[in-house]
Design a protein around this motif. Structure first.
Motif, short mmCIF file in Angstrom:
data_model
loop_
_atom_site.label_atom_id
_atom_site.label_comp_id
_atom_site.label_asym_id
_atom_site.label_seq_id
_atom_site.Cartn_x
_atom_site.Cartn_y
_atom_site.Cartn_z
N UNK A 161 0.82 -1.22 0.00
CA UNK A 161 0.00 0.00 0.00
C UNK A 161 0.86 1.27 0.00
N UNK A 162 0.35 2.29 -0.69
CA UNK A 162 1.02 3.59 -0.68
C UNK A 162 0.72 4.25 0.65
N UNK A 163 1.67 5.06 1.13
CA UNK A 163 1.57 5.62 2.47
C UNK A 163 1.61 7.15 2.45
N UNK A 164 0.68 7.76 3.18
CA UNK A 164 0.59 9.21 3.29
C UNK A 164 0.59 9.57 4.77
N UNK A 165 1.41 10.54 5.15
CA UNK A 165 1.50 10.99 6.55
C UNK A 165 0.81 12.33 6.71
N UNK A 166 -0.04 12.44 7.73
CA UNK A 166 -0.69 13.69 8.10
C UNK A 166 -0.19 14.11 9.46
#
Length: 154
Positions: free
Chosen positions: A77-82
């Motif tokens: 899975x692609x990962x995005x950090x907030x």
């Protein structure tokens, strides 16, 4: 985007953020939510996920620590950090350790987050296609080697 919805896992320790995300994106995506990294890891064991979005500041496990753990078990899975904090150390760690695709500041903007999810999914699909093509090439290569051997033996 294909007719199948992108599956997005959103991890945040604030229940209101989870509900807001789900309400905003439930029509566009198949949204899964988790209140902690541990809960998210359990979801990843049971469900296919295309994109993971996680908050950085959470008790027990930061977003970066969670993404590092994800890489060990479910690296696709692609990962995005907030994060709501201007913590450059966390961003550097996320890129280097969590191999994130994108970093966004909280509060998130719906249009910006949608664009990030869509771009992340495109990269995810491209990576899957490359793996599939490499697999087909390996099979073709094995068949060609077999034919060359047969030709040399006859």
């Amino acid at each position: 985007m294909s007719k199948d919805k992108i599956t997005v896992l959103y991890v945040d320790d604030e229940h209101n953020n989870l509900m807001s995300f789900k309400a905003t994106f439930r029509l566009k995506y198949n949204v899964l939510i988790a209140l902690s990294g541990d809960e998210a890891m359990e979801i990843l064991k049971q469900k296919h996920v295309d994109v993971i979005i996680t908050d950085q500041r959470m008790p027990n496990m930061t977003g970066v620590q969670f993404l590092e753990k994800v890489l060990e078990t479910t690296p696709d899975p692609m990962r995005i950090l907030l994060t709501g904090y201007a913590d450059m150390g966390a961003v550097v760690d996320a890129v280097n350790k969590g191999k994130i695709f994108h970093y966004l500041a909280k509060p998130w903007n719906e249009e910006e987050l949608t664009q990030s999810i869509e771009r992340a999914y495109e990269v995810y699909k491209e990576k899957k296609e490359i793996v599939e093509m490499n697999s087909k090439l390996a099979v073709s290569n094995d068949q060609l080697e077999f034919l060359v051997r047969q030709s040399l033996l006859s």
